[in-house]
Design a protein around this motif. Structure first.
Motif, PDB file in Angstrom:
ATOM      1  N   HIS A 207      46.510  53.004  38.930  1.00 10.31           N
ATOM      2  CA  HIS A 207      45.294  52.423  38.344  1.00 10.31           C
ATOM      3  C   HIS A 207      44.143  53.415  38.335  1.00 10.31           C
ATOM      4  CE1 HIS A 207      42.482  49.321  37.108  1.00 10.31           C
ATOM      5  NE2 HIS A 207      41.671  49.635  38.151  1.00 10.31           N
ATOM      6  N   ALA A 208      44.091  54.294  39.310  1.00 13.21           N
ATOM      7  CA  ALA A 208      42.990  55.258  39.379  1.00 13.21           C
ATOM      8  C   ALA A 208      43.056  56.275  38.253  1.00 13.21           C
ATOM      9  CB  ALA A 208      42.998  55.967  40.732  1.00 13.21           C
ATOM     10  N   PHE A 209      44.263  56.452  37.619  1.00 17.55           N
ATOM     11  CA  PHE A 209      44.395  57.468  36.572  1.00 17.55           C
ATOM     12  C   PHE A 209      44.212  56.873  35.169  1.00 17.55           C
ATOM     13  CE2 PHE A 209      46.830  59.080  40.158  1.00 17.55           C
ATOM     14  CZ  PHE A 209      46.373  60.383  40.249  1.00 17.55           C
ATOM     15  N   GLU A 210      44.061  55.546  35.066  1.00 15.78           N
ATOM     16  CA  GLU A 210      43.936  54.952  33.739  1.00 15.78           C
ATOM     17  C   GLU A 210      42.632  55.358  33.075  1.00 15.78           C
ATOM     18  OE1 GLU A 210      44.344  50.818  34.386  1.00 15.78           O
ATOM     19  OE2 GLU A 210      46.551  50.882  34.613  1.00 15.78           O
ATOM     20  N   GLU A 211      41.539  55.408  33.845  1.00 18.47           N
ATOM     21  CA  GLU A 211      40.247  55.811  33.273  1.00 18.47           C
ATOM     22  C   GLU A 211      40.307  57.254  32.796  1.00 18.47           C
ATOM     23  OE1 GLU A 211      35.551  56.147  34.574  1.00 18.47           O
ATOM     24  OE2 GLU A 211      37.008  55.235  35.949  1.00 18.47           O
ATOM     25  N   GLN A 212      40.972  58.120  33.555  1.00 17.71           N
ATOM     26  CA  GLN A 212      41.086  59.532  33.147  1.00 17.71           C
ATOM     27  C   GLN A 212      41.893  59.652  31.869  1.00 17.71           C
ATOM     28  OE1 GLN A 212      42.708  62.009  36.210  1.00 17.71           O
ATOM     29  NE2 GLN A 212      42.626  63.874  34.987  1.00 17.71           N
ATOM     30  N   ALA A 213      42.924  58.827  31.728  1.00 18.06           N
ATOM     31  CA  ALA A 213      43.723  58.871  30.503  1.00 18.06           C
ATOM     32  C   ALA A 213      42.900  58.421  29.311  1.00 18.06           C
ATOM     33  CB  ALA A 213      44.959  57.984  30.661  1.00 18.06           C
ATOM     34  N   ALA A 214      42.105  57.411  29.510  1.00 18.97           N
ATOM     35  CA  ALA A 214      41.259  56.947  28.400  1.00 18.97           C
ATOM     36  C   ALA A 214      40.238  57.994  28.038  1.00 18.97           C
ATOM     37  CB  ALA A 214      40.592  55.632  28.791  1.00 18.97           C
ATOM     38  N   THR A 215      39.677  58.661  29.006  1.00 19.04           N
ATOM     39  CA  THR A 215      38.662  59.693  28.739  1.00 19.04           C
ATOM     40  C   THR A 215      39.240  60.802  27.883  1.00 19.04           C
ATOM     41  OG1 THR A 215      37.601  59.175  30.843  1.00 19.04           O
ATOM     42  CG2 THR A 215      37.053  61.293  29.801  1.00 19.04           C
ATOM     43  N   HIS A 216      40.491  61.237  28.176  1.00 20.15           N
ATOM     44  CA  HIS A 216      41.092  62.362  27.449  1.00 20.15           C
ATOM     45  C   HIS A 216      41.963  61.898  26.283  1.00 20.15           C
ATOM     46  CE1 HIS A 216      40.119  64.204  31.388  1.00 20.15           C
ATOM     47  NE2 HIS A 216      39.984  65.337  30.668  1.00 20.15           N
ATOM     48  N   HIS A 217      41.843  60.594  25.951  1.00 17.26           N
ATOM     49  CA  HIS A 217      42.625  60.048  24.829  1.00 17.26           C
ATOM     50  C   HIS A 217      44.133  60.338  25.003  1.00 17.26           C
ATOM     51  CE1 HIS A 217      38.820  59.230  22.834  1.00 17.26           C
ATOM     52  NE2 HIS A 217      38.461  60.504  23.072  1.00 17.26           N
ATOM     53  N   GLN A 218      44.620  60.093  26.195  1.00 18.24           N
ATOM     54  CA  GLN A 218      46.046  60.268  26.510  1.00 18.24           C
ATOM     55  C   GLN A 218      46.677  58.888  26.731  1.00 18.24           C
ATOM     56  OE1 GLN A 218      45.398  62.652  29.954  1.00 18.24           O
ATOM     57  NE2 GLN A 218      45.720  64.623  28.871  1.00 18.24           N
ATOM     58  N   ILE A 219      47.958  58.785  26.508  1.00 17.09           N
ATOM     59  CA  ILE A 219      48.667  57.507  26.642  1.00 17.09           C
ATOM     60  C   ILE A 219      49.412  57.532  27.975  1.00 17.09           C
ATOM     61  CG2 ILE A 219      50.394  55.985  25.633  1.00 17.09           C
ATOM     62  CD1 ILE A 219      49.808  57.347  22.943  1.00 17.09           C
ATOM     63  N   LEU A 220      49.099  56.572  28.837  1.00 14.96           N
ATOM     64  CA  LEU A 220      49.734  56.477  30.153  1.00 14.96           C
ATOM     65  C   LEU A 220      50.631  55.240  30.164  1.00 14.96           C
ATOM     66  CD1 LEU A 220      50.047  57.433  33.071  1.00 14.96           C
ATOM     67  CD2 LEU A 220      48.040  56.040  33.660  1.00 14.96           C
ATOM     68  N   GLN A 221      51.926  55.445  30.485  1.00 13.22           N
ATOM     69  CA  GLN A 221      52.905  54.352  30.533  1.00 13.22           C
ATOM     70  C   GLN A 221      53.587  54.326  31.913  1.00 13.22           C
ATOM     71  OE1 GLN A 221      55.563  55.063  27.272  1.00 13.22           O
ATOM     72  NE2 GLN A 221      54.292  53.975  25.807  1.00 13.22           N
ATOM     73  N   PHE A 222      53.929  53.105  32.325  1.00 20.51           N
ATOM     74  CA  PHE A 222      54.563  52.913  33.615  1.00 20.51           C
ATOM     75  C   PHE A 222      55.775  52.014  33.413  1.00 20.51           C
ATOM     76  CE2 PHE A 222      54.509  50.623  37.853  1.00 20.51           C
ATOM     77  CZ  PHE A 222      55.207  51.615  38.500  1.00 20.51           C
ATOM     78  N   ASP A 223      56.943  52.457  33.854  1.00 22.70           N
ATOM     79  CA  ASP A 223      58.191  51.731  33.621  1.00 22.70           C
ATOM     80  C   ASP A 223      58.992  51.709  34.923  1.00 22.70           C
ATOM     81  OD1 ASP A 223      60.417  50.500  32.646  1.00 22.70           O
ATOM     82  OD2 ASP A 223      61.197  52.277  31.606  1.00 22.70           O
ATOM     83  N   TYR A 224      59.224  50.504  35.439  1.00 19.40           N
ATOM     84  CA  TYR A 224      60.011  50.402  36.664  1.00 19.40           C
ATOM     85  C   TYR A 224      60.688  49.046  36.679  1.00 19.40           C
ATOM     86  CZ  TYR A 224      56.224  47.488  38.528  1.00 19.40           C
ATOM     87  OH  TYR A 224      55.302  46.503  38.711  1.00 19.40           O
ATOM     88  N   SER A 225      61.761  48.967  37.466  1.00 21.54           N
ATOM     89  CA  SER A 225      62.523  47.715  37.584  1.00 21.54           C
ATOM     90  C   SER A 225      61.814  46.793  38.555  1.00 21.54           C
ATOM     91  CB  SER A 225      63.954  48.009  38.073  1.00 21.54           C
ATOM     92  OG  SER A 225      64.608  48.869  37.188  1.00 21.54           O
ATOM     93  N   PRO A 226      61.773  45.488  38.257  1.00 19.41           N
ATOM     94  CA  PRO A 226      61.069  44.562  39.164  1.00 19.41           C
ATOM     95  C   PRO A 226      61.739  44.470  40.528  1.00 19.41           C
ATOM     96  CG  PRO A 226      61.409  43.582  36.996  1.00 19.41           C
ATOM     97  CD  PRO A 226      62.210  44.829  37.009  1.00 19.41           C
ATOM     98  N   GLY A 227      63.050  44.651  40.598  1.00 17.66           N
ATOM     99  CA  GLY A 227      63.753  44.448  41.860  1.00 17.66           C
ATOM    100  C   GLY A 227      64.019  45.716  42.627  1.00 17.66           C
ATOM    101  N   LEU A 228      63.058  46.636  42.685  1.00 20.64           N
ATOM    102  CA  LEU A 228      63.264  47.878  43.422  1.00 20.64           C
ATOM    103  C   LEU A 228      63.379  47.565  44.915  1.00 20.64           C
ATOM    104  CD1 LEU A 228      60.767  50.311  41.656  1.00 20.64           C
ATOM    105  CD2 LEU A 228      63.254  50.300  41.492  1.00 20.64           C
ATOM    106  N   PRO A 229      64.305  48.204  45.618  1.00 17.35           N
ATOM    107  CA  PRO A 229      64.448  47.948  47.057  1.00 17.35           C
ATOM    108  C   PRO A 229      63.300  48.592  47.823  1.00 17.35           C
ATOM    109  CG  PRO A 229      65.929  49.681  46.377  1.00 17.35           C
ATOM    110  CD  PRO A 229      65.296  49.178  45.120  1.00 17.35           C
TER     111      PRO A 229
END
Length: 870
Positions: free
Chosen positions: A699-721
């Motif tokens: 979450h702390a890097f989302e503002e930086q991505a918006a500032t530099h017009h970069q696309i930030l994506q996060f992909d993970y499985s809900p059932g991670l051990p």
């Protein structure tokens, strides 16, 4: 039942056939009557009737004629005789008689007849019927009473002259000696036969006793048949049969000898068999083989004798001069037969040993490849002998077989010599190969022992001991040169004597004859001229230990004075010396490198100590500077001067704050790396849900991505051990990798964070975090350097963030410290950092910060265990 009797006579009255039952009835055997005069079968009064039948007066078969047959026991057998003529197999007239015994009525009348006295007229008729044979009747005094036939031609007397003459008056004594026992046997009642020779002619005699009415022998009759032509025919047939037998014998002997030759390659055995067979076949006194050589010398090499007294053993192996004319005579291949050496003049070189006192001899040459090889000789020692043609043929055929045997033996000997030479060559070659194999094995063993050590003394000890044992020399030592001091020091010695040289120092110029050659890299071998007090005179081999840089020392070998070091010995020692030179040079290089390593370790420790000290010393002042800046900012804002130019003041304070924080971060990174390198960094493990913890960090890097017009994506499985690891260090790894991605990702490009569990045997054991940014690609050359300390990729930071170049190096160390791995892939304008961490802490080695999963690099889709180019 009355059974007829059957018998057959020739025109002279001799029995030619008789029915076995007839012979049995008369008390005789069939063989006893075949060829005998049949007149004796009849009663004396009935013999004239039988003679009339022989004379042919009765052409038709008689009916009712009664005659009396006489049995062997002199019993009278009255029979009714029917006779008729027939043609025999030879075309001559034959007379067959069929005698039917009389009935009882007829028998009584016949038995009433009396025996009359001997009627000589009957016998006169027989004599007249036998014109081709001589017939002589004689009384008990051996006086001729009746003579007929061709007796005149056989005895030389007329019939009238023979009447009344005795046996001794007619024939010479030699003939009487044969005839008298025969006549006496006839008068004794024996029907016998005899063959005699008289006046160079042969006669067959048949005797028949003549009995009176009482059955007493009162006279005898002898028929004589000239069988001279028959005997001559028999002799011719016998000679032909003997000749044929001898030819068969010669062929059989030749065939047997030929088979023996084919089954034997021993010439001596073949020659002995030849003389034995010839001596046996010819019944000669002595048979021998006379061998000739190219120098016109001959000698007896084998013999076979019928009596030991005929041996010429004293001549076996004795050379004789063989004249050239004799060689030319027998070279033509003809056999020579001498029937009597006393009467026949010969030029057959009797003086050269071909006679040995023989009375008769037969000589046949033995050729080999059209050259006279020897002679096959048969001797008759005691009397002359007429050699027959078959004997010459036998000798010639065996000589021909011997020619084959000699040639075969010569070829066999050549093959044997070639085989022997080949076997010797094979043996020598095998020995050479074995020696080469032993040489290679010995050299390998010595090389392995020499190469296993990096200590000069151990190297020389192994080489000297192995060489001395392998070559079985009295002693061997190795010395090292000091060319600056001009000395040679014996570093190690292996010896069987009580005079050790180990540790001895020799000046090179004290024995310049040897050391000058050794310093030039030459091997020398010599014998000492002055005896050693203990070793005496010795043979010495000195081989230099040298490489491309020069001579390092030498190997000395000594042995007894008569020993000569072979080329293989020298080559082995030279190879060992070369291996010693390599090993010594490697040992020295190793010692020098170890010295450098120790110096580098010392410098590295000093560097680490300096960095640690400097970092600690810089951290305190920078903390004070930061605190002072904060206090200055507060003080300035509280004064009026802050309102005069607030933008400029804020910019200055911001600059001071950012730069001081940058220095603090650098110092912290250096301290962390130092602790990780030294293994002083500890782990604080805790278990937490990664899929709950990660979103708060991103979450702390989302503002930086918006500032530099970069696309930030996060992909993970809900059932991670859940993961059990050091959360702070994991946070540091993610922060550095995400910051690095933002730093190098251009505008409108994508940054993707993917998390998934890695299963093993159906159960999750590790966690994989992939941070991928697009729009940028790291070349393979740069991929190998990005994890180095203080390295920054040139001209690849679109935002000009700058940096110290310690971030990725710190991430690598932290990932390994947590027992994980770090993978870098970059291609097709995509760069991806993949971190794999174990879910449980037991995969981490707490004693060593090295990861159980090593750091890996992946370029152009291929993974490798070490950086390319390193």
């Amino acid at each position: 039942m009355i059974v007829p009797l059957y018998f057959t006579f020739d025109p002279s009255g001799f029995v030619q056939a008789m029915e076995p039952m007839t012979a049995h009835r008369l008390g005789y055997t069939v063989e006893a009557w075949i060829g005998k005069l049949g007149l004796a079968l009849f009663h004396a009064e009935d013999r004239e009737q039988f003679l009339q039948l022989l004379a042919g007066e009765t052409q038709q078969a008689t009916e009712g004629g009664i005659v009396r047959l006489m049995t062997r026991d002199r019993q009278v057998l009255p029979v009714r005789l029917r006779c008729h003529t027939m043609q025999g197999m030879d075309g001559n007239k034959m007379l067959m008689g069929i005698a039917t015994p009389l009935s009882d009525a007829e028998l009584s009348a016949a038995t009433r007849k009396q025996f009359p006295p001997i009627d000589w007229r009957i016998y006169q008729a027989i004599v007249e019927r036998l014109p081709d044979s001589a017939v002589l009747l004689f009384d008990t005094s051996l006086r001729y009473v009746l003579v007929g036939g061709n007796a005149v031609a056989e005895t030389g007397f007329t019939n009238a002259e023979l009447q009344g003459q005795t046996l001794w008056q007619v024939f010479p004594n030699t003939t009487c000696e044969q005839l008298e026992p025969f006549y006496r046997a006839v008068l004794a009642g024996h029907e016998d036969g005899l063959e005699v020779t008289y006046s160079d002619r042969h006669y067959r005699l048949r005797g028949l006793p003549i009995r009176d009415e009482q059955g007493q022998v009162t006279a005898g009759m002898v028929t004589s048949q000239d069988i001279t032509s028959l005997r001559r025919i028999e002799q011719i047939l016998q000679y032909q049969a003997e000749t044929e037998r001898r030819h068969r014998l010669v062929a059989q002997t030749s065939a047997e000898f030929s088979r023996h030759i084919r089954h034997s390659l021993d010439l001596e055995e073949i020659l002995e068999t030849a003389v034995t067979q010839v001596q046996h076949m010819l019944e000669a006194d002595r048979v021998l083989i006379y061998r000739l050589d190219e120098n016109n010398a001959g000698k007896v090499i084998t013999e076979s004798v019928c009596d030991p007294s005929f041996r010429v053993s004293n001549q076996l192996g004795v050379a004789h001069i063989f004249p050239e004319n004799c060689r030319q005579l027998y070279q033509q291949g003809g056999a020579k037969a001498v029937n009597d050496t006393h009467e026949e003049f010969t030029d057959d070189c009797s003086n050269c040993g071909l006679s040995f006192g023989a009375r008769a001899k037969l000589i046949v040459p033995i050729l080999s490849q059209e050259q006279l090889w020897g002679l096959l000789i048969a001797h008759q020692c005691t009397y002359p002998r007429i050699w027959q043609s078959w004997e010459v043929d036998l000798m010639s055929q065996l000589a021909g077989q011997l020619e084959i045997a000699v040639h075969q033996s010569s070829l066999y000997q050549q093959v044997q010599r070639l085989n022997t030479d080949l076997e010797q060559k094979i043996q020598i070659r095998t020995q050479q190969l074995q020696q080469a194999n032993d040489f290679e094995a010995t050299l390998k063993r010595i090389t392995d022992k020499v190469r296993d050590s990096l200590d000069e003394d151990q190297i020389l000890q192994a080489a000297v001991q192995e060489v001395a044992i392998i070559l079985r020399v009295m002693g061997c030592n190795a010395a090292i040169y000091d060319t600056e001091a001009g000395t040679s020091t014996v570093r190690y010695e292996y010896t069987k004597s009580a005079l050790p040289y180990q540790g001895r120092v020799v000046r090179l110029n004290a024995f310049s004859e040897a050391y000058d050659q050794l310093l030039l890299g030459r091997t020398i071998q010599f014998c000492s001229l002055i005896p050693n007090p203990i070793r005496g005179l010795v043979a010495t081999l000195a081989v230099p230990i040298l490489d491309e840089k020069g001579v390092l020392g030498d190997l000395w070998l000594v042995n007894h004075k008569d020993y000569k070091f072979t080329e293989q010995d020298i080559r082995l020692v030279e190879q060992v010396a070369n291996q010693c030179a390599i090993a010594i040079r490697q040992a020295r290089l190793y010692a020098a490198s170890m010295s450098q390593v120790r110096e580098l370790e010392k410098v590295n420790r000093l560097k680490d100590d300096f960095l640690s000290t400097v970092s600690h010393e810089l951290r305190t002042p920078m903390s004070n500077v930061k605190m002072a800046i904060q206090m200055l900012e507060i003080a300035l804002k509280s004064t009026n001067n802050a309102d005069n130019n607030p933008n400029r003041l804020d910019r200055y304070i911001k600059i001071l704050t950012e730069e001081s924080q940058r220095e603090i971060n650098l110092i912290n990174d250096l301290l962390d790396l130092s602790r990780l390198d030294s293994g002083a960094e500890t782990l604080t493990l805790s278990s937490f849900q990664f899929n709950e913890w990660l979103p708060t960090r991103i979450h702390a890097f989302e503002e930086q991505a918006a500032t530099h017009h970069q696309i930030l994506q996060f992909d993970y499985s809900p059932g991670l051990p859940p993961i059990n690891t050091d959360r702070a260090k994991l946070d540091r790894i993610l922060t550095e990798l995400i910051t690095n991605a933002f730093k190098y990702t251009p505008t409108q490009e994508r940054i993707t964070i993917t998390v998934r569990a890695l299963p093993e045997h159906g159960e999750a054991t590790a966690l994989q975090i992939r941070i991928t940014n697009t729009g940028v690609e790291i070349s393979p050359e740069e991929q190998a350097k990005v994890f180095e300390k203080f390295y920054r990729i040139p001209n690849n930071d679109p935002w000009q963030h700058g940096g110290t170049g310690l971030g990725l190096a710190l991430v690598k160390e932290l990932a390994q410290h947590l027992g994980g791995s770090l993978i870098l892939t970059s291609r097709d304008q995509k760069t991806c950092f993949t971190v794999e961490l174990p879910l449980q802490p037991w995969d981490i080695d707490p004693e060593n910060s090295t990861a159980s999963l090593p750091l890996r690099f992946e370029a152009a889709g291929e993974a490798s265990s070490s950086p390319p180019g390193l």
